[in-house]
Design an enzyme around this catalytic site. Structure first.
Site, PDB file in Angstrom:
ATOM      1  N   ALA A 168       0.582  -1.138   0.092  1.00 22.50           N
ATOM      2  CA  ALA A 168       0.271   0.348   0.100  1.00 22.50           C
ATOM      3  C   ALA A 168       1.272   1.466  -0.310  1.00 22.50           C
ATOM      4  O   ALA A 168       0.444   2.417  -0.322  1.00 22.50           O
ATOM      5  CB  ALA A 168      -0.936   0.044   1.406  1.00 22.50           C
ATOM      6  N   SER A 198      -5.355  -1.727   8.384  1.00 19.71           N
ATOM      7  CA  SER A 198      -4.024  -2.580   9.848  1.00 19.71           C
ATOM      8  C   SER A 198      -2.417  -2.052   9.221  1.00 19.71           C
ATOM      9  O   SER A 198      -1.985  -3.368   8.932  1.00 19.71           O
ATOM     10  CB  SER A 198      -4.661  -3.383  10.040  1.00 19.71           C
ATOM     11  OG  SER A 198      -3.890  -4.395  11.115  1.00 19.71           O
ATOM     12  N   TYR A 246      -3.400   4.909  17.953  1.00 23.88           N
ATOM     13  CA  TYR A 246      -2.754   4.985  18.953  1.00 23.88           C
ATOM     14  C   TYR A 246      -3.105   6.046  19.398  1.00 23.88           C
ATOM     15  O   TYR A 246      -2.394   7.448  19.167  1.00 23.88           O
ATOM     16  CB  TYR A 246      -1.190   4.576  18.329  1.00 23.88           C
ATOM     17  CG  TYR A 246      -0.896   4.464  20.354  1.00 23.88           C
ATOM     18  CD1 TYR A 246      -0.769   3.390  20.874  1.00 23.88           C
ATOM     19  CD2 TYR A 246       1.093   4.921  20.224  1.00 23.88           C
ATOM     20  CE1 TYR A 246      -0.454   3.373  22.102  1.00 23.88           C
ATOM     21  CE2 TYR A 246       1.572   4.454  21.864  1.00 23.88           C
ATOM     22  CZ  TYR A 246       1.344   3.196  22.681  1.00 23.88           C
ATOM     23  OH  TYR A 246       1.668   3.696  23.579  1.00 23.88           O
ATOM     24  N   TYR A 276       8.605   6.617  20.834  1.00 27.13           N
ATOM     25  CA  TYR A 276       7.370   6.499  19.906  1.00 27.13           C
ATOM     26  C   TYR A 276       7.762   7.092  18.779  1.00 27.13           C
ATOM     27  O   TYR A 276       6.948   8.110  18.510  1.00 27.13           O
ATOM     28  CB  TYR A 276       5.970   6.161  20.397  1.00 27.13           C
ATOM     29  CG  TYR A 276       4.553   5.528  19.386  1.00 27.13           C
ATOM     30  CD1 TYR A 276       4.978   4.637  19.216  1.00 27.13           C
ATOM     31  CD2 TYR A 276       3.944   6.830  18.508  1.00 27.13           C
ATOM     32  CE1 TYR A 276       4.499   3.953  17.661  1.00 27.13           C
ATOM     33  CE2 TYR A 276       2.853   6.269  17.394  1.00 27.13           C
ATOM     34  CZ  TYR A 276       3.352   4.909  17.624  1.00 27.13           C
ATOM     35  OH  TYR A 276       2.414   4.287  16.333  1.00 27.13           O
ATOM     36  N   LEU A 302       0.563  -3.350  23.620  1.00 24.38           N
ATOM     37  CA  LEU A 302      -0.144  -4.903  23.745  1.00 24.38           C
ATOM     38  C   LEU A 302       1.364  -5.618  22.789  1.00 24.38           C
ATOM     39  O   LEU A 302       1.497  -5.485  22.095  1.00 24.38           O
ATOM     40  CB  LEU A 302      -1.561  -5.310  22.374  1.00 24.38           C
ATOM     41  CG  LEU A 302      -1.698  -6.315  22.435  1.00 24.38           C
ATOM     42  CD1 LEU A 302      -2.701  -7.056  23.621  1.00 24.38           C
ATOM     43  CD2 LEU A 302      -2.415  -6.499  20.719  1.00 24.38           C
ATOM     44  N   ARG A 326       5.048  -9.078  17.970  1.00 27.23           N
ATOM     45  CA  ARG A 326       6.609  -9.303  17.631  1.00 27.23           C
ATOM     46  C   ARG A 326       7.024  -7.318  17.050  1.00 27.23           C
ATOM     47  O   ARG A 326       8.515  -7.920  17.224  1.00 27.23           O
ATOM     48  CB  ARG A 326       6.132  -9.816  16.300  1.00 27.23           C
ATOM     49  CG  ARG A 326       6.264 -11.438  16.751  1.00 27.23           C
ATOM     50  CD  ARG A 326       5.596 -12.387  15.273  1.00 27.23           C
ATOM     51  NE  ARG A 326       5.810 -13.776  15.643  1.00 27.23           N
ATOM     52  CZ  ARG A 326       5.234 -14.660  14.926  1.00 27.23           C
ATOM     53  NH1 ARG A 326       4.586 -13.703  13.760  1.00 27.23           N
ATOM     54  NH2 ARG A 326       4.709 -15.646  15.379  1.00 27.23           N
TER      55      ARG A 326
END
Length: 396
Positions: free
Chosen positions: A165, A211, A263, A273, A311, A314
């Site tokens: 995308a 997502s 988020y 972040y 959460l 990986r």
């Protein structure tokens, strides 16, 4: 798609073997907790009356479903044949395309399971370099345990599409990417091409899920982030949603719905972040409101985003401090429990269902209430306060 999907913190680390603008779709691989079969599945099965689900049989030549008005019902058509209580999430006859599923360890996978449990047909888009491994694992049954639905059947994925995308059309793809061996053997994987292929295969869809996210410099503070890294984060994590809607809305049935994942770093400072990812999430939430207006007026499509809490995943583990964020949430959120991926999936099922027919342009928080807090109550400054704790009985 170079976007490394939205992890528990919706973060992803850069891959060194391809350029930063190519990473948008490590997608759903990044964001799922380790267990998607917890208590919320039972709630979805009981509260939503999804008690007689079977393997979903699909017609591969089914004609597009058209409807002019969405009517919210307390019970689905099937449920009206026998007495039940409460409301049902009924997505039977609906088709969902979920961009950002590369294994069974991401939010995209959890959302796919909840939509399937409610009766929807599932199509997924997988980052091209991860496509072979994903399809092989799916075919060999490595995901079978994670595919189990509340009624004991396995989630069926009707078709898996290669997708990157970061690129809208084939003309946007650099020659070095076209020649990259990781893309060899795949075709029609730009956003425009995937939408056209889905139209050829199925005619239309009802649900679109974004997502995806990637910040190649996510571990860098904003002041140390390069222009290239910053723009790559926005391209992979934000504009990719605009692009998906641009090309998929023409094949979405009126009354359809789309959701993305964001988020809390979009509106609060989350050290670590970085790389422009907080800016990308802020832009995503702003775009959600504008897209809700434009898609709603033009095509009667609802657009919302889910702001999920920390959460284990990986991608998040690769960042290095996901455990710290989960501990912080446990100590400071109103609900002192670890967030599970199926709680996000179940929220998505509600948002795309007729039960949410008047909800659009919204940021829905699924984070145990952490977004409501103004201070960290685990600070030593609050040590002397009699703060309520889990399991504590408060006297009147």
């Amino acid at each position: 798609m170079a976007a490394t999907a939205v992890s528990g913190l919706q973060m992803a680390t850069a891959r060194s073997n391809i350029s930063s603008s190519h990473r948008i779709f490590k997608a759903g691989a990044a964001i799922l907790g380790t267990n998607t079969k917890g208590r919320s599945w039972a709630k979805l099965a009981s509260a939503c009356h999804i008690s007689s689900l079977k393997h979903f049989e699909r017609s591969f030549s089914s004609s597009p479903i058209r409807f002019d008005k969405v009517v919210t019902k307390a019970m689905s058509e099937a449920s009206e044949k026998k007495p039940v209580s409460g409301l049902s999430i009924d997505l039977k006859g609906k088709r969902a395309f979920i961009a950002g599923v590369a294994d069974d360890n991401g939010y995209g996978w959890a959302i796919a399971k909840s939509l399937a449990a409610a009766g929807a047909e599932i199509l997924v888009g997988t980052w091209v370099p991860a496509l072979n491994i994903f399809e092989t694992s799916l075919r060999r049954g490595k995901f079978d345990e994670s595919r189990v639905l509340p009624d004991g059947s396995l989630m069926e994925i009707t078709k898996v599409y290669p997708l990157d995308a970061v690129y809208d059309t084939l003309d946007d793809v650099p020659e070095e990417v076209k020649a990259n061996k990781r893309y060899a053997g795949s075709s029609n994987w730009t956003v425009q091409e995937v939408a056209e292929t889905v139209k050829q295969d199925f005619g239309s869809i009802d649900i679109l899920v974004h997502s995806l996210a990637n910040g190649p410099e996510v571990t860098k503070p904003l002041l140390e982030t390069s222009r290239k890294g910053y723009l790559a984060a926005v391209s992979a994590s934000t504009y990719s949603y605009v692009s998906l809607l641009k090309y998929f809305i023409p094949i979405m049935n009126p009354g359809g719905s789309s959701i993305s994942l964001t988020y809390i770093a979009s509106e609060r400072v989350i050290p670590g972040y970085g790389g422009g990812m907080s800016s990308a999430k802020a832009a995503l939430e702003s775009d959600t409101r504008v897209l809700a207006f434009e898609a709603g007026r033009k095509s009667k499509i609802r657009v919302n985003t889910i702001s999920a809490g920390p959460l284990r995943s990986r991608a998040a583990k690769a960042i290095g401090f996901i455990d710290t964020m989960i501990e912080y949430s446990l100590a400071n959120a109103p609900l002192q429990k670890e967030l599970s991926a199926d709680e996000v999936g179940n929220t998505a099922a509600f948002l795309v269902s007729p039960l949410a027919s008047a909800i659009t342009g919204a940021v829905i928080y699924v984070d145990n209430g952490l977004n409501a807090m103004g201070v960290g109550v685990d600070s030593p400054l609050f040590a002397d306060l009699n703060l309520p704790k889990e399991g504590q009985v408060l006297e009147a």
